[in-house]
Design a protein around this motif. Structure first.
Motif, PDB file in Angstrom:
ATOM      1  N   THR A  28      92.462  46.565  29.653  1.00 29.12           N
ATOM      2  CA  THR A  28      92.557  45.477  28.552  1.00 29.12           C
ATOM      3  C   THR A  28      93.018  45.958  27.307  1.00 29.12           C
ATOM      4  O   THR A  28      93.868  44.989  26.752  1.00 29.12           O
ATOM      5  N   ASP A  29      92.938  47.095  26.833  1.00 31.46           N
ATOM      6  CA  ASP A  29      93.481  47.479  25.395  1.00 31.46           C
ATOM      7  C   ASP A  29      94.872  47.408  25.399  1.00 31.46           C
ATOM      8  O   ASP A  29      95.417  46.748  24.536  1.00 31.46           O
ATOM      9  N   ASN A  30      95.589  47.884  26.554  1.00 25.31           N
ATOM     10  CA  ASN A  30      96.834  48.300  26.526  1.00 25.31           C
ATOM     11  C   ASN A  30      97.364  46.638  26.916  1.00 25.31           C
ATOM     12  O   ASN A  30      98.555  46.328  26.342  1.00 25.31           O
ATOM     13  N   PHE A  31      96.789  45.945  27.811  1.00 29.10           N
ATOM     14  CA  PHE A  31      97.255  44.463  27.977  1.00 29.10           C
ATOM     15  C   PHE A  31      97.190  43.670  26.746  1.00 29.10           C
ATOM     16  O   PHE A  31      98.228  42.787  26.682  1.00 29.10           O
ATOM     17  N   THR A  32      96.202  43.622  26.197  1.00 35.87           N
ATOM     18  CA  THR A  32      95.878  42.863  24.942  1.00 35.87           C
ATOM     19  C   THR A  32      96.947  43.429  23.865  1.00 35.87           C
ATOM     20  O   THR A  32      97.253  42.401  22.623  1.00 35.87           O
ATOM     21  N   LYS A  33      97.220  44.545  23.788  1.00 37.35           N
ATOM     22  CA  LYS A  33      98.009  45.031  22.761  1.00 37.35           C
ATOM     23  C   LYS A  33      99.555  44.583  23.038  1.00 37.35           C
ATOM     24  O   LYS A  33     100.171  44.079  22.242  1.00 37.35           O
ATOM     25  N   PHE A  34      99.921  44.395  24.506  1.00 39.98           N
ATOM     26  CA  PHE A  34     101.009  43.735  24.711  1.00 39.98           C
ATOM     27  C   PHE A  34     101.213  42.489  24.153  1.00 39.98           C
ATOM     28  O   PHE A  34     102.049  41.911  23.539  1.00 39.98           O
ATOM     29  N   PRO A  49     107.720  45.451  30.810  1.00 39.07           N
ATOM     30  CA  PRO A  49     107.006  46.005  29.567  1.00 39.07           C
ATOM     31  C   PRO A  49     105.647  46.679  29.548  1.00 39.07           C
ATOM     32  O   PRO A  49     105.263  46.732  28.276  1.00 39.07           O
ATOM     33  N   ILE A  50     104.811  46.074  30.475  1.00 39.64           N
ATOM     34  CA  ILE A  50     103.387  46.183  30.358  1.00 39.64           C
ATOM     35  C   ILE A  50     103.062  47.364  31.067  1.00 39.64           C
ATOM     36  O   ILE A  50     102.734  47.612  32.029  1.00 39.64           O
ATOM     37  N   VAL A  51     102.995  48.512  30.168  1.00 41.77           N
ATOM     38  CA  VAL A  51     102.545  49.755  30.685  1.00 41.77           C
ATOM     39  C   VAL A  51     101.556  50.629  29.937  1.00 41.77           C
ATOM     40  O   VAL A  51     101.516  50.057  28.869  1.00 41.77           O
ATOM     41  N   LEU A  52     100.911  51.381  30.523  1.00 36.50           N
ATOM     42  CA  LEU A  52      99.811  52.341  29.565  1.00 36.50           C
ATOM     43  C   LEU A  52     100.307  53.837  30.032  1.00 36.50           C
ATOM     44  O   LEU A  52     100.736  53.866  30.973  1.00 36.50           O
ATOM     45  N   VAL A  53     100.196  54.544  28.854  1.00 39.37           N
ATOM     46  CA  VAL A  53     100.288  56.099  29.011  1.00 39.37           C
ATOM     47  C   VAL A  53      98.942  56.759  28.968  1.00 39.37           C
ATOM     48  O   VAL A  53      98.089  56.493  28.172  1.00 39.37           O
ATOM     49  N   THR A  54      98.521  57.601  29.818  1.00 41.17           N
ATOM     50  CA  THR A  54      97.521  58.010  29.910  1.00 41.17           C
ATOM     51  C   THR A  54      97.661  59.644  29.375  1.00 41.17           C
ATOM     52  O   THR A  54      98.586  60.305  30.210  1.00 41.17           O
ATOM     53  N   TYR A  55      97.081  60.147  28.348  1.00 36.06           N
ATOM     54  CA  TYR A  55      97.131  61.593  27.891  1.00 36.06           C
ATOM     55  C   TYR A  55      96.185  62.477  28.441  1.00 36.06           C
ATOM     56  O   TYR A  55      95.193  61.892  28.730  1.00 36.06           O
ATOM     57  N   GLU A  56      96.707  63.846  28.501  1.00 37.10           N
ATOM     58  CA  GLU A  56      95.810  64.699  28.592  1.00 37.10           C
ATOM     59  C   GLU A  56      95.548  65.346  27.096  1.00 37.10           C
ATOM     60  O   GLU A  56      96.580  65.586  26.665  1.00 37.10           O
ATOM     61  N   ILE A  57      94.386  65.376  26.537  1.00 33.89           N
ATOM     62  CA  ILE A  57      94.244  65.914  25.432  1.00 33.89           C
ATOM     63  C   ILE A  57      93.704  67.160  25.534  1.00 33.89           C
ATOM     64  O   ILE A  57      92.760  67.411  26.100  1.00 33.89           O
ATOM     65  N   VAL A  58      94.349  68.383  24.928  1.00 35.39           N
ATOM     66  CA  VAL A  58      94.024  69.597  24.918  1.00 35.39           C
ATOM     67  C   VAL A  58      94.498  70.629  23.994  1.00 35.39           C
ATOM     68  O   VAL A  58      95.287  69.972  22.853  1.00 35.39           O
ATOM     69  N   CYS A  59      93.830  71.677  23.748  1.00 30.25           N
ATOM     70  CA  CYS A  59      94.125  72.471  22.346  1.00 30.25           C
ATOM     71  C   CYS A  59      95.475  73.088  22.689  1.00 30.25           C
ATOM     72  O   CYS A  59      95.831  73.527  23.529  1.00 30.25           O
ATOM     73  N   SER A 110      92.891  60.170  28.205  1.00 27.02           N
ATOM     74  CA  SER A 110      92.954  59.044  27.470  1.00 27.02           C
ATOM     75  C   SER A 110      93.856  58.219  27.612  1.00 27.02           C
ATOM     76  O   SER A 110      94.882  58.520  27.408  1.00 27.02           O
ATOM     77  N   ASP A 111      93.461  56.791  27.799  1.00 23.84           N
ATOM     78  CA  ASP A 111      94.653  55.796  27.894  1.00 23.84           C
ATOM     79  C   ASP A 111      95.006  55.594  26.188  1.00 23.84           C
ATOM     80  O   ASP A 111      95.986  54.693  26.064  1.00 23.84           O
ATOM     81  N   SER A 112      94.333  55.963  25.367  1.00 23.11           N
ATOM     82  CA  SER A 112      94.670  55.752  24.032  1.00 23.11           C
ATOM     83  C   SER A 112      94.641  57.102  23.056  1.00 23.11           C
ATOM     84  O   SER A 112      94.217  57.985  23.485  1.00 23.11           O
ATOM     85  N   TRP A 119      98.600  34.725  20.815  1.00 22.76           N
ATOM     86  CA  TRP A 119      97.510  35.659  20.935  1.00 22.76           C
ATOM     87  C   TRP A 119      97.021  36.081  19.841  1.00 22.76           C
ATOM     88  O   TRP A 119      97.537  37.049  18.954  1.00 22.76           O
ATOM     89  N   THR A 120      95.782  35.582  19.312  1.00 25.42           N
ATOM     90  CA  THR A 120      95.392  35.989  17.811  1.00 25.42           C
ATOM     91  C   THR A 120      94.075  36.685  17.983  1.00 25.42           C
ATOM     92  O   THR A 120      93.269  36.711  16.768  1.00 25.42           O
ATOM     93  N   PHE A 121      93.951  37.385  19.110  1.00 21.59           N
ATOM     94  CA  PHE A 121      92.671  38.248  19.277  1.00 21.59           C
ATOM     95  C   PHE A 121      92.941  39.657  19.249  1.00 21.59           C
ATOM     96  O   PHE A 121      92.001  40.351  19.276  1.00 21.59           O
ATOM     97  N   GLU A 122      94.043  39.903  18.825  1.00 22.47           N
ATOM     98  CA  GLU A 122      94.434  41.414  18.419  1.00 22.47           C
ATOM     99  C   GLU A 122      94.246  42.214  19.773  1.00 22.47           C
ATOM    100  O   GLU A 122      94.109  41.485  20.797  1.00 22.47           O
ATOM    101  N   ASN A 123      94.147  43.497  19.890  1.00 17.25           N
ATOM    102  CA  ASN A 123      93.968  43.970  20.979  1.00 17.25           C
ATOM    103  C   ASN A 123      92.513  44.864  20.867  1.00 17.25           C
ATOM    104  O   ASN A 123      92.110  45.373  19.908  1.00 17.25           O
ATOM    105  N   ALA A 124      91.910  45.095  22.052  1.00 14.68           N
ATOM    106  CA  ALA A 124      90.702  45.661  22.087  1.00 14.68           C
ATOM    107  C   ALA A 124      90.408  46.315  23.677  1.00 14.68           C
ATOM    108  O   ALA A 124      90.927  45.763  24.383  1.00 14.68           O
ATOM    109  N   LYS A 125      89.436  47.006  23.718  1.00 12.74           N
ATOM    110  CA  LYS A 125      88.873  47.632  25.059  1.00 12.74           C
ATOM    111  C   LYS A 125      87.985  46.573  25.632  1.00 12.74           C
ATOM    112  O   LYS A 125      87.706  46.513  26.722  1.00 12.74           O
ATOM    113  N   ALA A 126      87.505  45.966  24.873  1.00 13.25           N
ATOM    114  CA  ALA A 126      86.820  44.873  25.456  1.00 13.25           C
ATOM    115  C   ALA A 126      87.340  43.440  25.095  1.00 13.25           C
ATOM    116  O   ALA A 126      88.081  43.091  24.235  1.00 13.25           O
ATOM    117  N   TRP A 127      87.419  42.513  26.190  1.00 15.63           N
ATOM    118  CA  TRP A 127      87.886  41.247  26.092  1.00 15.63           C
ATOM    119  C   TRP A 127      87.165  40.370  24.971  1.00 15.63           C
ATOM    120  O   TRP A 127      85.992  40.312  25.016  1.00 15.63           O
TER     121      TRP A 127
END
Length: 367
Positions: free
Chosen positions: A193-199, A305-315, A101-103, A208-216
């Motif tokens: 898109t989520d990470n770019f708009t978060k930046f 500064p514009i980077v995203l981190v993808t996590y592996e989510i695991v138990c 997951s990228d988030s 930029w008044t549109f906040e961040n989201a996965k959808a443009w």
């Protein structure tokens, strides 16, 4: 898309040049010793894993799976790039052994994911750094630098010509044409898109008044599916600019803008500069949960500064006995210096050593 080898990227790897390492034998004793930085080779295990999630890490996962399965006979790892949201839901449903997951998990998702981990909880392991390139196609302009506020104005539709005073201020020596700006964004929901708009929201909130989201969310511009679609659209239209994962900009041969960081520098996108932003990130999780907060206003010198981190989510605990050895073996390979150094050829940045060692230690503690 077939990814090509980029020597200029590979030479910027943050880890030492590695010798070949081999998987451990069935008795869990490493067959190939340790890597140059002391990172032991991942142990082999047999069986099948099914995972899914982030498409941003698709090429990284394919490389790791290929390398691990070649070394470790009897192992099968399946990864479906179904998207971060779908991966999380599959993990919660118990159909994915881990999710990409990228988030991070949302507050309402965390207890649902924890419920799948008997005696433990779902943890976030940052495994892939995906720099987001701002690529452009403007005749006569081979070098471009943009402050976050200027970038926000462009994608918000407030700056519409390439010779706008705001762009001229950032590029005093450039010969900018009066060409109309054509912005290109993702038409599909995307962690990119989520990470770019978060930046944009974190660094240029006034513009930029549109906040961040996965959808443009912003009006105007042209939508294209996937980073490959955005790259193709930018390449085919003079005056265009778009955001995409680094490898797609590289493979399309697109020019990439330098982006202003928190210390007022215009930083070019390299594996090293992207890694500096992650090195300065804060770990919000506790124990082996390495959920991170990225400072898009990073004060790290030279940081892109514009980077995203993808996590592996695991138990952290509660993994099925027949799955545990293979989950640990495969994720250990991904977190190893060998696994991380392989990413530079694919348009990713390897984890900084300070982060990589924490991930490696967390993988060893899985039970």
């Amino acid at each position: 898309m077939k990814l090509q080898r980029h020597g200029t990227i590979a030479c910027l790897a943050l880890t030492a040049v590695l010798g070949l390492s081999a998987c451990g034998s069935d008795n869990n004793e490493p067959a190939g010793g340790a890597s140059a930085s002391g990172s032991a080779a991942a142990d082999c295990a047999t069986g099948t894993l099914n995972a899914q999630g982030s498409s941003a890490q698709k090429n990284a996962m394919a490389e790791w799976i290929k390398a691990y399965q070649q070394k470790c006979a009897g192992s099968t790892i399946n990864y479906e790039p179904s998207g971060s949201g779908a991966g999380i839901q599959a993990f919660i449903a118990g159909t994915a052994d881990f999710a990409g997951s990228d988030s991070a998990l949302k507050p309402e998702e965390q207890p649902q994911a924890d419920a799948k981990c008997t005696g433990g909880k779902a943890i976030h392991l940052p495994m892939v750094i995906g720099p987001v390139a701002v690529a452009y196609n403007v005749s006569g302009v081979d070098s471009l630098q943009l402050k976050p506020a200027t970038l926000a104005k462009i994608f918000a539709g407030k700056v519409t010509k390439w010779d706008d005073p705001a762009i001229k201020t950032d590029n005093p020596d450039a010969k900018l044409p009066s060409t109309t700006i054509q912005t290109v964004h993702r038409s599909d929901e995307s962690g990119t898109t989520d990470n770019f708009t978060k930046f944009l929201a974190k660094t240029a909130g006034a513009d930029w008044t549109f906040e961040n989201a996965k959808a443009w969310k912003a009006p105007g511009g042209t939508g294209a599916k996937g980073s490959d679609g955005v790259a193709s659209r930018v390449k085919g239209a003079d005056g265009s600019i778009g955001y995409m994962e680094w490898s797609f900009a590289e493979n399309a041969g697109l020019n990439m803008a330098k982006i202003g960081n928190g210390v007022g520098e215009f930083a070019a996108l390299t594996a090293e500069s992207a890694g500096k932003t992650i090195a300065g990130a804060t770990v919000e999780g506790t124990g082996d949960d390495l959920k991170m907060s990225i400072d898009y206003n990073t004060k790290e010198a030279g940081a892109y500064p514009i980077v995203l981190v993808t996590y592996e989510i695991v138990c952290s605990k509660g993994l099925a006995a027949d799955k545990l050895p293979l989950v640990k073996g495969f994720l250990a390979h991904a977190a190893s210096t060998e696994g991380q150094s392989a990413l530079t050829e694919l348009g990713y940045a390897p984890l900084p050593e300070t982060v990589r060692t924490k991930v490696e230690a967390a993988v060893k503690n899985l039970s």
